[in-house]
Design a protein around this motif. Structure first.
Motif, PDB file in Angstrom:
ATOM      1  N   ALA A  21      -0.198  -5.258  20.567  1.00  0.00           N
ATOM      2  CA  ALA A  21      -0.484  -5.026  19.153  1.00  0.00           C
ATOM      3  C   ALA A  21       0.020  -3.661  18.725  1.00  0.00           C
ATOM      4  CB  ALA A  21      -1.988  -5.133  18.887  1.00  0.00           C
ATOM      5  N   LEU A  22       0.602  -3.618  17.539  1.00  0.00           N
ATOM      6  CA  LEU A  22       0.998  -2.372  16.898  1.00  0.00           C
ATOM      7  C   LEU A  22       0.123  -2.188  15.668  1.00  0.00           C
ATOM      8  CD1 LEU A  22       2.900   0.061  16.364  1.00  0.00           C
ATOM      9  CD2 LEU A  22       4.372  -1.520  15.081  1.00  0.00           C
ATOM     10  N   GLY A  23      -0.544  -1.057  15.581  1.00  0.00           N
ATOM     11  CA  GLY A  23      -1.302  -0.739  14.388  1.00  0.00           C
ATOM     12  C   GLY A  23      -0.375  -0.214  13.298  1.00  0.00           C
ATOM     13  N   LEU A  24      -0.496  -0.743  12.116  1.00  0.00           N
ATOM     14  CA  LEU A  24       0.234  -0.251  10.938  1.00  0.00           C
ATOM     15  C   LEU A  24      -0.794   0.314   9.975  1.00  0.00           C
ATOM     16  CD1 LEU A  24       2.769  -3.175  10.311  1.00  0.00           C
ATOM     17  CD2 LEU A  24       3.173  -1.027  11.545  1.00  0.00           C
ATOM     18  N   VAL A  25      -0.790   1.619   9.820  1.00  0.00           N
ATOM     19  CA  VAL A  25      -1.757   2.273   8.936  1.00  0.00           C
ATOM     20  C   VAL A  25      -1.017   2.833   7.735  1.00  0.00           C
ATOM     21  CG1 VAL A  25      -3.270   4.279   8.700  1.00  0.00           C
ATOM     22  CG2 VAL A  25      -3.501   2.766  10.661  1.00  0.00           C
ATOM     23  N   THR A  26      -1.328   2.299   6.571  1.00  0.00           N
ATOM     24  CA  THR A  26      -0.761   2.802   5.331  1.00  0.00           C
ATOM     25  C   THR A  26      -1.719   3.809   4.714  1.00  0.00           C
ATOM     26  OG1 THR A  26      -0.081   2.198   3.092  1.00  0.00           O
ATOM     27  CG2 THR A  26      -1.737   0.807   4.103  1.00  0.00           C
ATOM     28  N   ILE A  27      -1.177   4.777   3.978  1.00  0.00           N
ATOM     29  CA  ILE A  27      -2.052   5.714   3.276  1.00  0.00           C
ATOM     30  C   ILE A  27      -2.583   5.097   1.985  1.00  0.00           C
ATOM     31  CG2 ILE A  27      -0.928   7.717   4.290  1.00  0.00           C
ATOM     32  CD1 ILE A  27       0.431   8.184   1.556  1.00  0.00           C
ATOM     33  N   GLY A  28      -2.115   3.897   1.666  1.00  0.00           N
ATOM     34  CA  GLY A  28      -2.643   3.142   0.544  1.00  0.00           C
ATOM     35  C   GLY A  28      -3.591   2.067   1.026  1.00  0.00           C
ATOM     36  N   GLN A  29      -3.370   0.824   0.581  1.00  0.00           N
ATOM     37  CA  GLN A  29      -4.228  -0.289   0.956  1.00  0.00           C
ATOM     38  C   GLN A  29      -3.442  -1.336   1.746  1.00  0.00           C
ATOM     39  OE1 GLN A  29      -5.830  -1.496  -2.917  1.00  0.00           O
ATOM     40  NE2 GLN A  29      -7.772  -0.510  -2.424  1.00  0.00           N
ATOM     41  N   ALA A  30      -4.112  -1.928   2.718  1.00  0.00           N
ATOM     42  CA  ALA A  30      -3.556  -3.026   3.502  1.00  0.00           C
ATOM     43  C   ALA A  30      -4.145  -4.343   2.977  1.00  0.00           C
ATOM     44  CB  ALA A  30      -3.895  -2.821   4.979  1.00  0.00           C
ATOM     45  N   PRO A  31      -3.414  -5.449   3.205  1.00  0.00           N
ATOM     46  CA  PRO A  31      -2.126  -5.541   3.892  1.00  0.00           C
ATOM     47  C   PRO A  31      -0.962  -5.115   3.005  1.00  0.00           C
ATOM     48  CG  PRO A  31      -2.797  -7.711   3.154  1.00  0.00           C
ATOM     49  CD  PRO A  31      -3.932  -6.777   2.821  1.00  0.00           C
ATOM     50  N   ARG A  32       0.136  -4.685   3.668  1.00  0.00           N
ATOM     51  CA  ARG A  32       1.352  -4.314   2.961  1.00  0.00           C
ATOM     52  C   ARG A  32       2.268  -5.538   2.910  1.00  0.00           C
ATOM     53  NH1 ARG A  32       2.804   1.162   2.037  1.00  0.00           N
ATOM     54  NH2 ARG A  32       4.723   0.213   1.261  1.00  0.00           N
ATOM     55  N   ALA A  33       2.055  -6.369   1.898  1.00  0.00           N
ATOM     56  CA  ALA A  33       2.860  -7.584   1.768  1.00  0.00           C
ATOM     57  C   ALA A  33       4.338  -7.268   1.605  1.00  0.00           C
ATOM     58  CB  ALA A  33       2.360  -8.411   0.591  1.00  0.00           C
ATOM     59  N   ASP A  34       4.651  -6.074   1.090  1.00  0.00           N
ATOM     60  CA  ASP A  34       6.049  -5.692   0.904  1.00  0.00           C
ATOM     61  C   ASP A  34       6.724  -5.295   2.205  1.00  0.00           C
ATOM     62  OD1 ASP A  34       4.328  -3.354   0.930  1.00  0.00           O
ATOM     63  OD2 ASP A  34       6.093  -2.185   0.378  1.00  0.00           O
ATOM     64  N   LEU A  35       5.931  -4.981   3.241  1.00  0.00           N
ATOM     65  CA  LEU A  35       6.485  -4.465   4.495  1.00  0.00           C
ATOM     66  C   LEU A  35       6.756  -5.563   5.516  1.00  0.00           C
ATOM     67  CD1 LEU A  35       7.149  -1.894   6.235  1.00  0.00           C
ATOM     68  CD2 LEU A  35       4.805  -2.068   7.081  1.00  0.00           C
ATOM     69  N   GLY A 112      -7.375  -3.392  18.791  1.00  0.00           N
ATOM     70  CA  GLY A 112      -6.511  -3.600  19.945  1.00  0.00           C
ATOM     71  C   GLY A 112      -5.135  -2.993  19.870  1.00  0.00           C
ATOM     72  N   ALA A 113      -4.883  -2.094  18.926  1.00  0.00           N
ATOM     73  CA  ALA A 113      -3.549  -1.498  18.813  1.00  0.00           C
ATOM     74  C   ALA A 113      -3.218  -0.669  20.052  1.00  0.00           C
ATOM     75  CB  ALA A 113      -3.465  -0.630  17.566  1.00  0.00           C
ATOM     76  N   ALA A 114      -2.088  -0.979  20.688  1.00  0.00           N
ATOM     77  CA  ALA A 114      -1.613  -0.186  21.820  1.00  0.00           C
ATOM     78  C   ALA A 114      -0.976   1.112  21.354  1.00  0.00           C
ATOM     79  CB  ALA A 114      -0.615  -0.991  22.643  1.00  0.00           C
ATOM     80  N   ALA A 115      -0.522   1.116  20.113  1.00  0.00           N
ATOM     81  CA  ALA A 115       0.024   2.300  19.444  1.00  0.00           C
ATOM     82  C   ALA A 115      -0.116   2.046  17.957  1.00  0.00           C
ATOM     83  CB  ALA A 115       1.484   2.528  19.823  1.00  0.00           C
ATOM     84  N   THR A 116      -0.112   3.127  17.194  1.00  0.00           N
ATOM     85  CA  THR A 116      -0.272   2.996  15.752  1.00  0.00           C
ATOM     86  C   THR A 116       0.808   3.805  15.050  1.00  0.00           C
ATOM     87  OG1 THR A 116      -2.670   2.675  15.926  1.00  0.00           O
ATOM     88  CG2 THR A 116      -1.820   3.402  13.796  1.00  0.00           C
ATOM     89  N   LEU A 117       1.390   3.209  14.025  1.00  0.00           N
ATOM     90  CA  LEU A 117       2.400   3.868  13.212  1.00  0.00           C
ATOM     91  C   LEU A 117       1.796   4.205  11.860  1.00  0.00           C
ATOM     92  CD1 LEU A 117       5.337   4.713  12.519  1.00  0.00           C
ATOM     93  CD2 LEU A 117       5.743   2.322  11.853  1.00  0.00           C
ATOM     94  N   LEU A 118       1.860   5.478  11.481  1.00  0.00           N
ATOM     95  CA  LEU A 118       1.408   5.905  10.164  1.00  0.00           C
ATOM     96  C   LEU A 118       2.542   5.676   9.171  1.00  0.00           C
ATOM     97  CD1 LEU A 118      -0.708   7.165   8.333  1.00  0.00           C
ATOM     98  CD2 LEU A 118       0.181   9.416   8.981  1.00  0.00           C
TER      99      LEU A 118
END
Length: 253
Positions: A21-35, A112-118
């Motif tokens: 799992a990769l964590g995707l953390v946005t500084i806005g709101q999730a989910p990021r449907a555009d991403l 369960g994120a093994a790593a997280t991307l800001l």
């Protein structure tokens, strides 16, 4: 003589290992449907865990104005810009957003994120994390620096109040001339591609040999618009950051 064939006992089938799992953390709101349409092809076999720093904030009715004031940048501070769940944008200050980022990272790790991307190319202080936490800005900047050499580079950023700060941060890193232009990736859909094309043409007219779309909000479709308008190579922040994050997840699996 007993000729009965001995049949070895069957071993129960092992359950397949869960996908990393990769964590995707946005500084806005999730989910990021555009991403997701751009990110998923770069992350085969990787489960995405999305959380947003503003997931608990209200941007509806009477609460919206107060929420925006609470999160706004300080006077004179270069703003951060991100996307809300409904597709609108929000201007943010660092002081308001960093504690909320910390909470979102913790939620991603619990999932369960093994790593997280800001998911922001702004500059942030250290954030507490138990697993590798990747900041998009250094991933993007170092990749661009390794690619462009001493060529002049044009940076496209979302907001006019960011342009001076963005130019300065890139100029500290790149030996060639750096210029900035603005185009809002979260603006009205009917004009956003035209705005990005216009920013790209402006930067090429000023002598830029490479362009960088320096916000996670810029999409592959927007890159194509810039390429067609400028006829110069265009580096996309979200693609660079996601590709690097995929490598870290693979190393941690």
């Amino acid at each position: 003589m007993d000729t009965t064939e001995t049949v070895p006992p069957e071993h129960p089938a092992r359950a397949p290992a869960p996908a990393p799992a990769l964590g995707l953390v946005t500084i806005g709101q999730a989910p990021r449907a555009d991403l997701r349409p751009d990110a998923e092809p770069l992350l085969p076999g990787v489960r995405l865990v999305e959380h947003g720093a503003l997931d608990a904030e209200r941007f509806d009715g009477d609460a919206e104005a107060a929420t925006r004031r609470l999160l706004a940048p300080e006077d004179g501070e270069a703003p951060l810009v991100s996307r809300l769940r409904d597709g609108r944008s929000v201007l943010l200050g660092h002081g308001a957003i960093v504690p909320r980022i910390t909470d979102a990272v913790a939620r991603a790790e619990r999932d369960g994120a093994a790593a997280t991307l800001l998911l922001c190319t702004g500059r942030f202080p250290a954030v507490r994390a138990r697993q590798p936490l990747l900041f998009a800005e250094p991933l993007v900047q170092q990749a661009v620096a390794a690619t462009v050499g001493t060529d002049p580079v044009g940076i496209v950023c979302p907001h006019p109040d960011q342009a001076e700060d963005v130019s300065q941060r890139w100029a500290e890193l790149l030996p060639g001339r750096v210029q900035a232009a603005t185009a809002d990736p979260y603006g009205p859909a009917e004009r956003v591609l035209d705005d990005i094309a216009a920013a790209a043409r402006t930067l090429v007219d000023r002598g830029s040999s490479w362009l960088v779309l320096d916000c996670i909000g810029y999409t592959e479709q927007m890159r194509t618009a810039a390429l067609r308008a400028a006829a110069r190579p265009v580096l996309l922040a979200r693609a660079i950051a996601v590709r690097m994050a995929a490598e870290v997840v693979a190393a941690s699996a």
